[in-house]
Design an enzyme around this catalytic site. Sequence first.
Site, short mmCIF file in Angstrom:
data_model
loop_
_atom_site.label_atom_id
_atom_site.label_comp_id
_atom_site.label_asym_id
_atom_site.label_seq_id
_atom_site.Cartn_x
_atom_site.Cartn_y
_atom_site.Cartn_z
N HIS A 196 0.83 -1.21 0.00
CA HIS A 196 0.00 0.00 0.00
C HIS A 196 0.87 1.26 0.00
O HIS A 196 0.69 2.15 -0.85
CB HIS A 196 -0.91 -0.02 1.23
N GLU A 197 1.79 1.32 0.94
CA GLU A 197 2.62 2.52 1.03
C GLU A 197 3.55 2.65 -0.17
O GLU A 197 3.84 3.76 -0.63
CB GLU A 197 3.42 2.52 2.33
N HIS A 200 1.76 4.37 -2.95
CA HIS A 200 1.85 5.83 -2.83
C HIS A 200 3.20 6.32 -3.34
O HIS A 200 3.28 7.33 -4.06
CB HIS A 200 1.70 6.25 -1.36
N HIS A 203 3.46 6.27 -7.14
CA HIS A 203 2.63 7.35 -7.68
C HIS A 203 3.38 8.68 -7.56
O HIS A 203 3.42 9.48 -8.50
CB HIS A 203 1.32 7.40 -6.89
#
Length: 402
Positions: A196-197, A200, A203
Amino acid sequence: ARLLGFASWADYALADKMVGTAASASAFIDRVVAASEEAAERDYRALLQRKRQDRPGATGIDRWETGYLRELVRRSEYDFDSQQVRPYFPYERVRAGVLDLSARLFGVTFRRMTDPPVWHPSVEGWEMLEDGELVGRFYLDMHPRPGKYGHAAHFRVRTGTTDGALPESALVCNFPGGKPGEPGLLDHGDVETFLHEFGHLMHSLLARQRWSGVSGVRTEWDFVEAPSQMLEEWGWDPRVLGRFARHHETGEPIPAELVGRLKRATDFGRALDMRTQMSYARISLSLYDRPPAQVNTDSIVSAVTRAYTPVPPMEGTHMQASFTHLNGYSAFYYTYMWSLVIAKDLFSKFDRKDLLAPEPARRYRRLILERGGSAPAARMVEEFLGRPFSFDAWRSWLETGS
């Protein structure tokens, strides 16, 4: 908010989000609550039935019991103990696996820095390269220590732009490991958090626009979680996990059968969790969608919790006082579920039989990640999907787990 022509702070805060208005956010919350009602009741009955094995005649479940009872049901009904998978997730292998996965999907390579300018000796510095050219840097601060931030998060260090400003980011987490001789065995939830991190982070590093205000993760707040939530999907695929999830003592890859049991056990309780999350979303919205004189936080928390979940609130605990999102997010805690609906739809365009296929990942990079906030998120999503996003993929996941 009223000076600017808005009826409430909620309407003001949501005006620049995908959802647009407080009324639309409220309708979204209602839709998720309605969709999850039957499954949530089924989950609750299973927990209550398990409690009655130890306490015959029990008529309800208290909030502090839910995690314990869920683990008991997973062991008895799904033949799964969450500790069974930990030997397959030593930190060093998970880190290598996440880096290798991201490199394959997005066409980049990673190189560890030899003497990075870091704030603690345990922090690693990494460079991201594309076709041999340095295109980004990031720092991994992944293990606990006294006085450190206690959760997991991605932080921008510098926003990249097309005029030469190199993007830099940091992941700050608290995973097991980091000490000599300690394998640092993660549970699967930690693996999800890492993915998940890192979603980020990718992105942030890949989105380089002319203006820093629309580069990186500077997109609508109710879209920004979608890329990170979508990357979690690769953590459920047995073939992907088999590339790096190996027993820390024997080197045996994680069995596909164990991954299947993990997934089935994790699916249990999802709808009940969803109702809890929507109660938080409704509390968040309700504290900001009316005049302050009409806000009694204890009354709102109690009423919403009773309406949205079968597990009663713990009276006198004032949970809102520790609900830190009410400060940073104010009225828009709904964004996590909104982003998840989009993430499930985005993932529907990937080949489940070959999640490492480069073409859909590169197209996703080009149409979503690289553009940052340079276009409305709804338009970017529509261009990637070939249609406006819908609830269909999310509903299928809720009902069938796939």
